[in-house]
Scaffold this motif. Structure first.
Motif, PDB file in Angstrom:
ATOM      1  N   LEU A 141      45.816  45.229  14.728  1.00 24.81           N
ATOM      2  CA  LEU A 141      45.558  45.910  15.995  1.00 24.81           C
ATOM      3  C   LEU A 141      45.941  47.379  15.915  1.00 24.81           C
ATOM      4  N   LEU A 142      47.127  47.634  15.343  1.00 26.14           N
ATOM      5  CA  LEU A 142      47.623  49.002  15.375  1.00 26.14           C
ATOM      6  C   LEU A 142      47.024  49.874  14.263  1.00 26.14           C
ATOM      7  N   ARG A 143      46.595  49.255  13.163  1.00 21.48           N
ATOM      8  CA  ARG A 143      46.072  50.080  12.068  1.00 21.48           C
ATOM      9  C   ARG A 143      44.566  50.181  12.071  1.00 21.48           C
ATOM     10  N   ALA A 144      43.884  49.108  12.489  1.00 21.30           N
ATOM     11  CA  ALA A 144      42.433  49.106  12.370  1.00 21.30           C
ATOM     12  C   ALA A 144      41.763  49.804  13.549  1.00 21.30           C
ATOM     13  N   LEU A 186      50.300  65.173   4.967  1.00 23.76           N
ATOM     14  CA  LEU A 186      51.662  64.877   4.541  1.00 23.76           C
ATOM     15  C   LEU A 186      52.255  63.742   5.372  1.00 23.76           C
ATOM     16  N   MET A 187      52.003  63.809   6.690  1.00 21.24           N
ATOM     17  CA  MET A 187      52.525  62.779   7.589  1.00 21.24           C
ATOM     18  C   MET A 187      51.888  61.429   7.285  1.00 21.24           C
ATOM     19  N   LYS A 188      50.580  61.467   6.973  1.00 21.03           N
ATOM     20  CA  LYS A 188      49.879  60.235   6.613  1.00 21.03           C
ATOM     21  C   LYS A 188      50.534  59.604   5.395  1.00 21.03           C
ATOM     22  N   GLN A 189      50.884  60.460   4.447  1.00 20.29           N
ATOM     23  CA  GLN A 189      51.514  59.974   3.233  1.00 20.29           C
ATOM     24  C   GLN A 189      52.880  59.375   3.552  1.00 20.29           C
ATOM     25  N   ARG A 190      53.618  60.067   4.427  1.00 18.49           N
ATOM     26  CA  ARG A 190      54.945  59.618   4.789  1.00 18.49           C
ATOM     27  C   ARG A 190      54.895  58.258   5.489  1.00 18.49           C
ATOM     28  N   LEU A 191      53.895  58.086   6.345  1.00 20.23           N
ATOM     29  CA  LEU A 191      53.762  56.817   7.068  1.00 20.23           C
ATOM     30  C   LEU A 191      53.054  55.768   6.222  1.00 20.23           C
ATOM     31  N   GLY A 192      52.588  56.165   5.057  1.00 21.44           N
ATOM     32  CA  GLY A 192      51.881  55.224   4.193  1.00 21.44           C
ATOM     33  C   GLY A 192      50.471  54.951   4.640  1.00 21.44           C
ATOM     34  N   LEU A 193      49.905  55.847   5.458  1.00 14.24           N
ATOM     35  CA  LEU A 193      48.573  55.587   6.014  1.00 14.24           C
ATOM     36  C   LEU A 193      47.453  55.974   5.050  1.00 14.24           C
ATOM     37  N   ASP A 194      47.804  56.606   3.912  1.00 17.77           N
ATOM     38  CA  ASP A 194      46.766  57.004   2.961  1.00 17.77           C
ATOM     39  C   ASP A 194      46.448  55.864   1.986  1.00 17.77           C
ATOM     40  N   LEU A 195      47.266  54.804   2.036  1.00 20.27           N
ATOM     41  CA  LEU A 195      47.063  53.688   1.112  1.00 20.27           C
ATOM     42  C   LEU A 195      45.958  52.762   1.628  1.00 20.27           C
ATOM     43  N   PRO A 196      45.404  51.924   0.731  1.00 19.98           N
ATOM     44  CA  PRO A 196      44.440  50.921   1.222  1.00 19.98           C
ATOM     45  C   PRO A 196      45.135  49.936   2.165  1.00 19.98           C
ATOM     46  N   GLN A 230      49.101  48.617   2.652  1.00 17.71           N
ATOM     47  CA  GLN A 230      49.878  48.940   3.852  1.00 17.71           C
ATOM     48  C   GLN A 230      50.491  47.682   4.440  1.00 17.71           C
ATOM     49  N   TYR A 231      49.692  46.598   4.431  1.00 14.68           N
ATOM     50  CA  TYR A 231      50.196  45.352   5.009  1.00 14.68           C
ATOM     51  C   TYR A 231      51.364  44.794   4.198  1.00 14.68           C
ATOM     52  N   LEU A 232      51.235  44.870   2.849  1.00 16.65           N
ATOM     53  CA  LEU A 232      52.330  44.382   2.006  1.00 16.65           C
ATOM     54  C   LEU A 232      53.601  45.190   2.245  1.00 16.65           C
ATOM     55  N   LEU A 233      53.458  46.512   2.359  1.00 18.27           N
ATOM     56  CA  LEU A 233      54.617  47.357   2.626  1.00 18.27           C
ATOM     57  C   LEU A 233      55.241  46.994   3.967  1.00 18.27           C
TER      58      LEU A 233
END
Lengths: 270, 311
Positions: B26-29, B50-60, B64-67
């Motif tokens: 819900l929150l990511r998609a 940079l913020m995307k990277q920090r939040l891990g939002l640049d990953l597939p 992201q779900y595993l993290l």
């Protein structure tokens, strides 16, 4: 008169709805004062003949804003119920009629959604999307369909094994025709009753979100926002927050009574 | 009973797993862009990246779900951007106030429900029954935030009996500070539980053993207290459980109105500060809270009614 006696809730509810519709329509074409007009010489005035519900911190007429605010709240609440209701009815019908794995999967999804408190889910979604009217619609669409799906599914499960459905099938009706012409018309009544109760809950949720600053944005006249404005002036001007609340309660009671009346009227007799 | 508990606990596992997945999806998609929202107008393209990277939002998404699961597994629930602390620490600080509010409002709701439902059922169809029904139809339609403010106007400003906000330090001052917010939530709960307890009482009143008790000469007090109420209450436990989701959701708004230091006010703060990991962590905590309270009511139900355990 005897029909009124047999279902007073429905009659009172419908009468209240007619009055509500008249006021909301009136609020769109005429209000005692301009609901947007700021008047710094006339701020925080107590209710009087000139300003029936008093004025707010910007000198705007509270009565005019309550009248004009009905449109937004009613529109948003009705869309936030109607759209998910259609979605939920379709999903519920599919789930109940197909059964098997599809049904199990859909029901597990609804179980999980059900674990989230309604407000938490809606607030979280609006929080990610950002505030605003369009995002309210999306948030409620994602959350509100669940109850409708479960209600309709339960009905369909019972109906699909009844004789008249089997008769229709043996007459050669196609599956889509059986679902749309024979099952759904009989399955939607409880969903319609629930929709009325859902309008009450949704109006509360929409005004709550606006109150928190996550729904309708100022300067639109909207009941939740007005109560939020009035919150800063509780000590000096009780009327700003009080009157929009009465409007919300009136609207809620209207739909609660209609829902109760429809429940009586649509329930199979005997 | 032990077998029932184990069975109920085993059912929890897929639900809890589903909660993390639903919350994540819900929150990511959704089309929202947390990094941009978080930085607002201040953020240039590089800051946002940079913020995307920090939040891990640049990953597939799957990574992201595993993290996300790893954050939950480690017990930290992720790290709040604004508070720069693990979400779990913040949750533990704020949890007591919310639990207190839920408990206090439930006690008040039960205290209102039992006598009013009894009165209603015994005067079925009479003016008292009708008046109670009408009054609580109006209560259902009341926005809780509005009722909270009206209580403040009435009982804190015009009649200065209660404080307008705050939580209190010792037990007495806490009771004093949280009575108005707990009352608002209790009224909303009671508007639903009175109806169900009333119908439960009426159902029990029609049963054979009540007729027998009456025939043996049991007075109204004994009849209601010994024969009717205990059985009617048992079936209402599950109704009360079904409303916990509403009660917990209600605390979000009410804690904000009364400035109580609970999870709900933290949640609203996190929305405004766009503290994405905190929003996510709290959403999960709320759902787990509902699941656990439902589990507790189910167990209480099974304890009170042996038939449930054997199903």
């Amino acid at each position: 008169m005897s029909r009124f006696r047999s279902n007073p809730s429905l009659f009172v509810g419908l009468a209240m709805l007619a009055l509500l519709a008249a006021f909301v329509a009136l609020g769109q074409v005429w209000t005692p004062h301009d609901p947007f007009e700021v008047d710094y010489g006339n701020t925080l005035q107590a209710p009087s003949l000139a300003n029936w519900f008093g004025t707010d911190d910007l000198g705007r007429d509270v009565a005019s804003r309550v009248l004009a605010g009905g449109y937004v709240d009613l529109k948003v609440a009705l869309i936030c119920v109607a759209a998910p209701a259609v979605l939920g009815v379709v999903i519920g019908a599919i789930s109940g009629f197909i059964g098997g794995r599809v049904d199990t999967f859909i029901m597990r999804v609804t179980d999980i959604f059900w674990a989230f408190p309604f407000y938490v889910l809606v607030i979280a979604i609006v929080g990610v999307l950002g505030p605003g009217e369009a995002n309210l619609y999306l948030a409620f669409l994602l959350v509100n369909w669940i109850s409708f799906a479960r209600i309709v599914r339960g009905e369909v499960l019972v109906l699909r094994n009844l004789e008249f459905v089997q008769a229709a099938r043996s007459l050669g009706c196609t599956t889509p025709r059986i679902v749309t012409a024979h099952i759904l018309p009989n399955a939607v009544n409880p969903a319609i009753v629930y929709a009325m109760a859902d309008v009450v809950l949704t109006i509360l949720a929409v005004t709550s979100l606006s109150f928190l600053g996550l729904g309708i944005q100022p300067p639109t006249p909207e009941w939740g926002l007005m109560i939020s404005d009035g919150r800063q002036f509780l000590f000096d001007a009780w009327w700003i927050a009080t009157f929009p609340g009465f409007a919300i309660i009136y609207t809620g009671v209207t739909f609660a009574l209609i829902g109760e009346g429809l429940d009586t009227a649509l329930r199979p007799k005997g | 009973m032990l077998i029932y508990i184990v069975k109920r606990l085993a059912q929890l596992v897929p639900v809890l797993f589903g909660i993390t997945l639903a919350c994540f999806l819900l929150l990511r998609a959704l089309p929202g862009d947390p990094a941009t929202l978080l930085l607002g107008a201040r953020g240039g393209p590089e800051e946002i990246a940079l913020m995307k990277q920090r939040l891990g939002l640049d990953l597939p998404l799957w990574r992201q779900y595993l993290l996300f699961l790893a954050d939950i597994g480690s017990g930290s629930l992720g790290r709040s951007v604004v508070h720069a602390r693990p979400v779990m620490q913040l949750v533990l600080e704020r949890l007591p106030a919310t639990l207190w509010l839920v408990a206090y409002s439930t006690v008040l709701a039960v205290a209102m429900t039992v006598p009013l439902a009894l009165w209603s059922a015994m005067r079925r169809g009479g003016p008292v029954d009708l008046a109670i029904k009408l009054a609580f139809t109006i209560v259902i339609a009341m926005p809780s935030f509005w009722l909270g403010l009206i209580f403040v106007i009435l009982f804190a400003i015009w009649l200065p009996l209660f404080p307008t906000s705050g939580y209190g330090d010792d037990l007495l001052s806490r009771l004093h500070h949280t009575t108005l917010p707990a009352l608002v939530i209790a009224l909303a709960t009671a508007s639903l539980t009175i109806r169900s307890l009333r119908s439960a009482i009426l159902a029990v009143l029609g049963s054979d053993y009540v007729t027998t008790a009456r025939a043996k000469g049991a007075g109204t007090g004994r009849l209601m207290g010994v024969h009717v109420l205990p059985n009617a209450l048992i079936s209402s436990i599950s109704v009360l459980g079904a409303h916990t989701s509403w009660v917990i959701g209600g605390t979000v708004v009410i804690e904000t109105v009364f400035a109580l230091p609970g999870l709900g006010s933290l949640f609203v703060e996190s929305i405004f500060s766009r503290d994405y990991p905190l929003i996510q962590g709290l959403t999960i905590v709320f759902a787990v809270l509902v699941v656990l309270i439902n589990l507790a009511t189910d167990l209480a139900y099974a304890l009170a009614d042996p038939r449930i355990r054997l199903e």
